[in-house]
Design a protein around this motif. Structure first.
Motif, mmCIF file in Angstrom:
data_model
loop_
_atom_site.group_PDB
_atom_site.id
_atom_site.type_symbol
_atom_site.label_atom_id
_atom_site.label_comp_id
_atom_site.label_asym_id
_atom_site.label_seq_id
_atom_site.Cartn_x
_atom_site.Cartn_y
_atom_site.Cartn_z
ATOM 1 N N ARG A 24 0.838 -1.217 0.000
ATOM 2 C CA ARG A 24 0.000 0.000 0.000
ATOM 3 C C ARG A 24 0.871 1.265 0.000
ATOM 4 N N ASP A 27 2.078 1.696 -3.452
ATOM 5 C CA ASP A 27 0.958 2.064 -4.310
ATOM 6 C C ASP A 27 0.582 3.536 -4.149
ATOM 7 N N GLN A 28 0.726 4.076 -2.957
ATOM 8 C CA GLN A 28 0.332 5.451 -2.673
ATOM 9 C C GLN A 28 1.454 6.463 -2.886
#
Length: 85
Positions: A24, A27-28
């Motif tokens: 995550r 991804d961010q």
């Protein structure tokens, strides 16, 4: 008390998330494009954590056996074939 960013990764900006699952966080990240996000999602969906853990354990055991001389080359190959299917 003033908060510092000394604990952050050298390439991380203050806007970059520093908590949560590594997938995550990647991804961010601001440098990750939409195409990169799609690739990450496709790749991540195929990972089986329990299988990865078993494979790491088997390879670690094999490495220890090889380092201590308690394993023959044939036994090593047989173990590797079992995990690489």
């Amino acid at each position: 008390m003033r908060q510092t960013t000394d604990h952050l990764h050298p390439l991380a900006s203050p806007e970059t998330p520093t908590t949560g699952h590594p997938h995550r966080r990647a991804d961010q990240h601001e440098a990750v494009t939409g195409e990169d996000q799609a690739i990450l999602a496709d790749t991540y969906s195929t990972i089986k954590p329990a299988a990865v853990r078993r494979q790491i354990q088997a390879l670690t055991t094999e490495l220890i056996a090889l380092a201590t001389g308690k394993n023959t080359h044939e036994e090593s190959l047989a173990g590797r074939r079992r995990w690489c299917r």
